[in-house]
Design an enzyme around this catalytic site. Structure first.
Site, PDB file in Angstrom:
ATOM      1  N   HIS A 166      51.653  75.424  57.591  1.00 41.59           N
ATOM      2  CA  HIS A 166      50.871  74.246  57.179  1.00 41.59           C
ATOM      3  C   HIS A 166      51.718  73.290  56.341  1.00 41.59           C
ATOM      4  CE1 HIS A 166      47.477  76.780  58.401  1.00 41.59           C
ATOM      5  NE2 HIS A 166      48.060  77.734  57.680  1.00 41.59           N
ATOM      6  N   SER A 285      69.795  51.134  57.494  1.00 43.64           N
ATOM      7  CA  SER A 285      68.794  50.081  57.580  1.00 43.64           C
ATOM      8  C   SER A 285      69.519  48.741  57.556  1.00 43.64           C
ATOM      9  CB  SER A 285      67.853  50.188  56.378  1.00 43.64           C
ATOM     10  OG  SER A 285      67.238  48.947  56.145  1.00 43.64           O
ATOM     11  N   LYS A 291      70.224  53.279  52.643  1.00 48.29           N
ATOM     12  CA  LYS A 291      69.501  54.162  53.544  1.00 48.29           C
ATOM     13  C   LYS A 291      70.399  54.888  54.526  1.00 48.29           C
ATOM     14  CE  LYS A 291      65.326  53.925  54.405  1.00 48.29           C
ATOM     15  NZ  LYS A 291      64.334  54.979  54.163  1.00 48.29           N
ATOM     16  N   GLU A 298      64.550  61.330  65.324  1.00 46.15           N
ATOM     17  CA  GLU A 298      63.249  60.698  65.598  1.00 46.15           C
ATOM     18  C   GLU A 298      63.149  60.317  67.071  1.00 46.15           C
ATOM     19  OE1 GLU A 298      62.840  58.999  61.044  1.00 46.15           O
ATOM     20  OE2 GLU A 298      63.358  57.614  62.638  1.00 46.15           O
TER      21      GLU A 298
END
Ligand code: ARG
Length: 506
Positions: A166, A285, A291, A298
């Protein structure tokens, strides 16, 4: 053949006349583009040439066409190959276009190439011929990923980390145990792809339109020349069956789903600072200079969406199709080709990302004990000392509650200690915890590394158990790698044999 072709005025050797008739009888109109698969058929251009060659060799061997005609056709097929797919004349598909190109060069005798077959068995053979190469590439990608996972796992059999259910810290494990879990899952993906390969590698050639042919063809021979393991016997099944596409696409979609879970974990781990991706597998970024984003993972995660969509599209296209051939089938195999391209790429990216990432062992060890993740181990310890597990569970749950209350009220930030556990035992059992277990055993069970080491049954996270799993998994990679090599060798031996046969005619 149209009426014009039998017109006595037409010279039967005038190839232009012949092709004009072929191409213009139907669908010169607004539906032409819609009907044509020629552009996308570039994927099966080489396959079609191989299928043509094997068919022509077989026709000559069976005495269905003369050796001289076979020689002429086989010679111009080399020219067609050299000129390439983009040089083909217009046509409804690659099969028709190659045949037109042959007739353009040979004359009407070129039309003998299509004796005793149909585009229906031809296209099915081409798809299978091409897809098996793609499946072998996919299998190879899964093997590389397994190697990457296992090599990294072997470096981290002692690197303790939190395990989750979880998405909550649950029990400490090791990085090696975690990565081995994915090596096992990808191992099953390989097995499914090998199965799909074996059912793909069957020859539908000779099924003709669906109803067989009166010519004395030798289906086993074309199968052999093309490296297929066997023929798809029933001619109607041969021309219609696309379940091999469904099976292959499903195997690929399942692998994409495996990849998506791995990718998601890595995204989360990168977010927590557990893992640092190599720059090669990160993006930055355009506005936030600090970043470092896990975009490759992804995108890998998203490929499961593509693959599932393609599988759904494919199955929906196939659902309820009547026997035998229907043109819907022209839109079936592109689903599989798109899937295999996307999934092979994602699998290779995942392998590279895993192989090059750094695991932050110190932070992982700290986090492994967070959230009283060793609670189950304490309950196990008490149960091993003779307490019913449910009672042990109650003691530990009360200790966790006490530690939480102490933290909330600002009394103590020590978390669950042997003393807190003892206090809980007094409440639940009416006696001291140490009537059951030594204090030192409790201290040890609270330590994440000791907790991990205690779980050493088959497949458990203890370093020894993980080392054993890694060894078995490595042997399984070697076996699958041999299976891959054997299939590649069968295909290249068949390609060489076909070339030798062709050389006898040209
Ligand atoms: N391009 C077609 C396909 O991919 C080839 C078969 C055409 N056959 C037919 N009967 N129209 O399915």
């Amino acid at each position: 053949m149209g009426d014009d072709a039998t017109d006595g005025a037409a010279d039967p050797n005038d190839a232009d006349d012949e092709t004009v008739i072929r191409r213009d009888r139907f669908s010169g109109g607004p539906a032409r583009e819609f009907l044509s698969s020629l552009a996308g058929d570039s994927r099966i251009f080489d396959a079609d040439l191989a299928v043509d060659r094997a068919h022509v060799v077989m026709l000559a061997e069976q005495g269905i066409i003369g050796d001289d005609v076979a020689g002429e056709i086989l010679t111009v097929l080399d020219d067609v190959e050299t000129a390439g797919h983009s040089d083909l004349p217009d046509g409804e598909d690659v099969h028709e276009a190659i045949e037109s190109a042959v007739i353009d060069r040979v004359g009407p005798d070129g039309g003998k190439m299509h004796t005793a077959r149909s585009r229906n068995d031809e296209v099915a053979a081409c798809i299978r011929y091409r897809l098996r190469e793609d499946l072998l590439d996919a299998i190879e990608a899964t093997l590389a990923l397994r190697e990457s996972l296992l090599e990294t796992a072997a470096e981290h059999t002692e690197t303790v980390m939190p395990g989750y259910t979880h998405l909550q810290p649950a029990q400490p494990i090791t990085v090696g145990h975690y990565l081995s879990s994915y090596a096992a899952a990808v191992g099953r993906d390989t097995a499914r792809l090998l199965d799909a390969y074996d059912r793909t590698n069957e020859s539908p050639l000779g099924g003709a339109a669906f109803a067989g042919t009166p010519f004395d063809i030798d289906r086993e021979r074309t199968a052999e020349l093309l490296g297929f393991d066997r023929v798809v016997e029933n001619s109607m099944d041969a021309a219609s069956a696309r379940d091999f596409l469904a099976e292959s696409t499903a195997a690929l979609a399942i692998h994409a789903t495996t990849l998506s879970g791995l990718a998601e974990d890595i995204v989360v781990f990168a977010n927590k600072g557990y893992i640092e991706l190599s720059d090669d597998y990160s993006s930055t970024s355009s506005i936030m200079p600090q970043k470092k984003n896990p975009d490759t993972l992804e995108l890998t995660r998203a490929v499961a969406g593509d693959a599932t969509g393609e599988l759904t599209g494919l199955l929906t296209t196939l659902k309820g199709l009547p026997r035998a051939y229907n043109r819907d089938l022209q839109r079936a195999h592109p689903h599989t080709f798109r899937t295999v391209d996307a999934v092979v790429e994602a699998s290779s990216i995942a392998a590279g990302a895993v192989a090059t990432a750094d695991w932050n062992a110190e932070l992982l060890a700290d986090e492994a004990g967070a959230g009283f993740a060793t609670a189950t181990g304490i309950a196990d310890l008490l149960a091993m000392a003779g307490l019913p597990f449910r009672t042990a569970h109650e003691v530990v749950a009360l200790a966790a509650e006490k530690a939480e209350n102490a933290a909330d009220s600002g009394d103590s930030d020590d978390g669950v200690t042997a003393a807190v556990l003892d206090a809980a035992a007094e409440e639940v059992l009416g006696e001291s915890l140490f009537e059951y277990v030594d204090e030192s055993a409790v201290e040890s069970a609270l330590d994440p590394a000791a907790s991990v080491a205690s779980r050493d049954s088959v497949g458990g996270p203890a370093p020894g158990a993980v080392e054993a799993s890694i060894k078995t998994a490595g042997e399984s990679v070697a076996t699958d790698s041999d299976a891959l090599d054997a299939r590649r060798e069968t295909l290249s031996a068949a390609a060489e044999r076909l070339q030798r046969e062709v050389d006898q005619y040209v």
